[in-house]
Design a protein around this motif. Sequence first.
Motif, short mmCIF file in Angstrom:
data_model
loop_
_atom_site.label_atom_id
_atom_site.label_comp_id
_atom_site.label_asym_id
_atom_site.label_seq_id
_atom_site.Cartn_x
_atom_site.Cartn_y
_atom_site.Cartn_z
N MET A 376 0.45 -1.20 0.18
CA MET A 376 0.40 -0.26 0.28
C MET A 376 1.03 1.30 -0.09
O MET A 376 0.69 2.42 -0.76
CB MET A 376 -0.69 -0.13 1.33
N PHE A 377 1.37 1.51 0.48
CA PHE A 377 3.13 2.17 0.69
C PHE A 377 3.19 2.63 -0.46
O PHE A 377 3.37 3.75 -0.80
CB PHE A 377 3.98 2.03 1.90
N PHE A 378 3.96 1.53 -1.31
CA PHE A 378 4.51 1.94 -2.19
C PHE A 378 3.63 2.45 -3.67
O PHE A 378 3.41 2.49 -4.51
CB PHE A 378 5.30 0.50 -2.97
N ALA A 379 2.61 1.40 -3.21
CA ALA A 379 1.28 2.21 -4.43
C ALA A 379 1.14 3.19 -4.38
O ALA A 379 -0.28 4.01 -4.64
CB ALA A 379 -0.28 1.14 -4.21
N ASP A 380 1.49 4.36 -3.03
CA ASP A 380 1.18 5.48 -2.57
C ASP A 380 -0.69 5.28 -1.94
O ASP A 380 -1.14 6.41 -2.86
CB ASP A 380 0.97 6.09 -3.87
N PHE A 381 -0.93 4.63 -1.61
CA PHE A 381 -2.67 5.01 -1.17
C PHE A 381 -2.29 5.19 0.35
O PHE A 381 -1.38 5.73 0.87
CB PHE A 381 -2.72 3.06 -0.70
N SER A 382 -3.42 5.54 0.91
CA SER A 382 -3.85 6.26 2.17
C SER A 382 -4.55 5.01 2.76
O SER A 382 -5.17 4.03 2.42
CB SER A 382 -4.54 6.91 1.92
N LEU A 383 -4.48 5.31 4.21
CA LEU A 383 -5.07 4.38 5.33
C LEU A 383 -6.50 4.84 4.73
O LEU A 383 -7.29 5.87 5.82
CB LEU A 383 -4.97 4.62 7.26
N ASN A 384 -7.98 4.05 4.73
CA ASN A 384 -8.80 5.14 4.96
C ASN A 384 -10.50 4.06 4.96
O ASN A 384 -9.76 2.49 5.00
CB ASN A 384 -9.88 6.40 3.49
N ILE A 385 -11.95 4.29 5.02
CA ILE A 385 -12.65 3.26 5.48
C ILE A 385 -12.93 2.25 4.07
O ILE A 385 -12.51 0.92 4.20
CB ILE A 385 -13.79 3.94 5.52
N MET A 386 -11.52 2.76 2.90
CA MET A 386 -11.93 2.02 1.38
C MET A 386 -11.09 0.58 1.49
O MET A 386 -11.41 -0.39 1.75
CB MET A 386 -11.91 2.43 0.68
N THR A 387 -9.82 1.56 2.17
CA THR A 387 -8.67 0.66 2.22
C THR A 387 -8.73 -0.54 3.64
O THR A 387 -8.39 -1.61 3.43
CB THR A 387 -7.53 0.64 2.27
N LEU A 388 -9.01 0.31 4.71
CA LEU A 388 -9.20 -0.73 6.06
C LEU A 388 -10.36 -1.84 5.67
O LEU A 388 -10.90 -2.87 6.48
CB LEU A 388 -9.55 -0.22 6.73
N GLY A 389 -11.20 -1.38 4.82
CA GLY A 389 -12.36 -1.94 4.75
C GLY A 389 -12.50 -3.41 3.75
O GLY A 389 -12.94 -4.61 4.31
N ALA A 390 -11.22 -3.62 3.07
CA ALA A 390 -11.16 -4.71 2.02
C ALA A 390 -10.07 -5.36 3.01
O ALA A 390 -10.42 -6.39 2.77
CB ALA A 390 -9.93 -3.73 0.82
N LEU A 391 -9.36 -4.88 4.14
CA LEU A 391 -8.69 -5.98 4.94
C LEU A 391 -9.08 -6.05 5.88
O LEU A 391 -9.61 -7.15 5.90
CB LEU A 391 -7.84 -4.61 5.64
N ALA A 392 -10.23 -5.79 6.20
CA ALA A 392 -11.63 -6.41 6.94
C ALA A 392 -12.77 -6.98 6.24
O ALA A 392 -12.40 -8.61 6.77
CB ALA A 392 -12.45 -5.39 7.63
N LEU A 393 -12.69 -6.42 5.10
CA LEU A 393 -13.36 -8.14 4.31
C LEU A 393 -11.97 -8.80 4.02
O LEU A 393 -12.64 -10.57 3.64
CB LEU A 393 -13.83 -7.18 2.92
N GLY A 394 -11.04 -9.39 3.89
CA GLY A 394 -10.27 -9.55 3.42
C GLY A 394 -9.37 -10.50 4.47
O GLY A 394 -8.72 -11.92 4.60
N ILE A 395 -10.17 -10.23 5.84
CA ILE A 395 -9.51 -10.90 6.93
C ILE A 395 -9.35 -12.44 6.85
O ILE A 395 -8.71 -13.21 7.55
CB ILE A 395 -9.45 -10.19 8.04
#
Length: 1017
Positions: A376-395
């Motif tokens: 995520m860092f190298f893709a220049d993403f931020s921690l937001n409700i969508m990226t964290l939601g993706a992690l929560a969905l993928g957990i």
Amino acid sequence: MNISNFSIKRPVFTIVTMLFVILLGGVSLLKIPITLIPELNPPIGVVVTSYPGASPTEVNERVTKPLEATLATLPGIKKLQSTSQEGSNLIVLEFNWSTNLEDVQLDILQRIDMTPLPNDAGKPSFLKFDPSQFPIIQLSLRAENENVDVRLLAEDLEKELRRTEGVASVNVSGKLIEEIQITLDEGKLVEKGLTQADIIQIVQANNVSLPGDPVLTNDGKMLTTRIVSTLISPEDIANLIVSVNPLTGEALTVGNLGSVKRAEQPSVTTTRANEHAAVLMSVIQESGANTAEVSKEFQQTLNDLLEKEQYRGITADILVDQGNYVDVAISNIGSSLILGGLFAMFVLFVFLRSIKSPIIIGIAIPYSVIVTFVLMFFADFSLNIMTLGALALGIGMLVDNAIVVIENIERHLGLGKDPITAAMEGTREVALAITASTLTTIAVFIPVMFIEGLIGQIFTEFALTISFSLIASLVVALTVVPMLASRLLKMKSINVYEQRSQSQFYKRYKSSIVWVLKHRMLILIFTVACFGLSLFGLTRIGTEFLPPTDEGFTTISVNLEKGVAVSETEKVVRKIEDRLKQEKDVDVYVSLIGGTQQSQSRGQTSPNQAEMYVKLVPLVDRERSIFEFVEELEQELQGELGDKTELTFNVSTATGSSPHTLTFRLTDSDEGRLQQAVNKVQQELQAIEEVTKVSTDLDNTVQEIQIEVNRENAKDYGFVPAQIAQSVNQMTRGQLTSQLIAEDGAVLPIYTGFGQTFNDSVNSLKAMQLRSPAGLFVKLEDVATVSIEEGPISIRRSDQAAAVAFFVEYETKESLGGMSTKVDKAIESAHLSPTTQIVFSGDRELYDSAIDDMLLAVILAIILVYIVMAAQFESFKYPFVIMFTVPLMIIGVAIAMFATNTLIGVTSVIGILVLVGIVVNNGIVLVDYINQQKANGMSAYEAILLATQDRLRPILMTALTTILGLLPLALGIGEGTEMNQPMGIAVIGGLVTSTLLTLYIVPIVYSLVDKETRKMR
């Protein structure tokens, strides 16, 4: 696979690599910015032009239409909307999302320069829409002690708070603005034969600072020269000599002709917070700053300052704090992520009944997440409700690969193999299956990256984050898990596999498979019927664009009839304040009377307008949502205040949409026909039961005082109309004369006028005396007719045609889809002319454009999943068998959505998209194992029975870990979780039915496809 064998043989290398990645992940996590949603850059621009003194009609004909004609052919232009009002116009340019404004900016500026405009019109300005310029914090500063002037202290606070790290600017509305006021006495001026213009010239002539040419000094230096005669106080101005009586030598000063004082700039606006004098403060962060960090830093600085003695008695009420909301939302989704991980661990303990295997899997979850942070860092993403939601969905999905590997290693250990052999052979046996299942899940997100518009921008980061986490989990499952298993797990003394296969549960399942294979057509007919019913059920569920987020904040716009005095507006606001005082859910309310924040920022006032900001207590401390609160309050207040007061409630959400509001525009080239269409549509819409309010932006004419110059009379006195117009303008408004720098360093403007002499009545305006070129004083009514007439307020156009916007507010229980259908029927019933066009905007427009893209993405995902599986299996037949798991998920989705009363929106469709990639995984594991057994010489029928028995446990484990991992997300507890909740519900529902039915449908379809078992009875 070689990578697994390498990891098992080189454990130190694997552990060192893990530690390096963990270190990199920790640094990445600290560097990743935290925001609410992914950065959005809507392709919207604004062209603003001033045309001083022109009426709305003149502005429309001479400025707006020529600019529209030039700008309408810009590449990528989607919509062009304009508003022409007195003295200015505004044109909003909306481009396709694929358009980069940077690329077309030069073209826009060139076209503006080429447009022929009146000479006295200002040069048009082009501004880009920039979401980063919206305030992250809005607060009110109030003083409960009447002796404290909060406006003076707010200025000092503003200077201190600007220095906060990450803060770009701090803007204060309602602060104290001072000026030098020269209020002239008309009678004295006439008596002395003077005018306002004479006094202005005197002041300007005495307040100069001009440079001269450099002069050579005696010591050989060339120094610049400056001629200085500056005024520094009201007394200096009052003592300026206007003329001297030649007979008496007595000097006539400015002070003899009126008063000169340093005073507060006249304003009709008042700001109150909880009924105490207040100011509004808006904080804008620097571009790229961490919203949550800036918010914390700013509030800490503010609290420290308010504790100082000089600011005692001032209370700060936070109205909007994006940083805090970001913190709460991120924290809630983070909690869902951790709870999901713990639930997954619980499933492993129950199934594996040992400590070591779940610990190995437990290492895989955080490690996969850490690897994701690096990507995520190298893709220049931020921690937001969508990226964290993706992690929560993928957990739950993160452990699927590891579970399949560890379970197979355990099975090989149960067969009596040593740990290293079991780890190598167990991993090799399932490596193809887990690689295929991971690739199919990632494949479903490829179409999302090609979706344009708002949805594309919001969900691209979501799709890539899940893909990153799945790639990380696959690498971990093929390297770290086998290595740890080979070192931590021990050979079984008893054949656990044999023991398990003899258990009652396994025997019953095997018997049910045998029965199902004997009654294949009956089961298939039953499944098809369930699928058909589910599809029908989905059509009965309402639709929405994105779930509304409850931020506990609403804005109330109060509009009275044009021309109403500010005192009447204040009475209405007082009634609303009294009603808000009774609400226990209200934390703070701020009233801005005599205009809006937007008009104040432009230095304009509107006595008939007010704006109120209402903040509720946190969501956990109240029983109703902001939407229910607004619906109840609006109905009560509208009934109490009557038709003369127009109230508009605006609830902002994280995505910027307006929930429970449908907006559209009627456009027509004929304004008369458009007016008829507006009346018809308005009547039809008001007849809809669920509609709570219908309003338009149609501004009718407003009363104004018109001064029509009598050219004949004016000519007789030596006037031309422009002289009269200029004199009346300056005498009623006052004239900016000059500036002075006061002794305390303040730079103050000097205004010369007559106070309220000509503003308190029409008669006083008529009696205004103008000096003719011959030196005679003439009353205004002698050269002009003063009367009250009707005049237009503003003219609105859309895509170069006259336009009227409709705002249809509806009950919170009604869905966007349901309301859209009713509005469409109402418009159809109005029988509009074919030339009258309807253009939807807001959530309806976004939903209509997004849903087609989303459904296309689902279809493309299904095709891509099939292609990936065909490539993996080197067969077209077996992927076809596995694809039968996809329709099975619809049954569960329909039941889950219906049972939880969840609407179908973009996020739930994303959930279905995710399901396409997940549900085939169980089929892949099953079919791959059947093929392996057949390759080992087993008959197709026996291979089906063995595969269903051997793969039952890993299938149930992976399904349960994903379902329980998503449970906190689906429950949607806390603020900021609303966006991802429908996604969680859809995935859980689809996964439950597809898992249970896959265990029976895949064996049936496989038996029908395979030649050996096709005709068995």
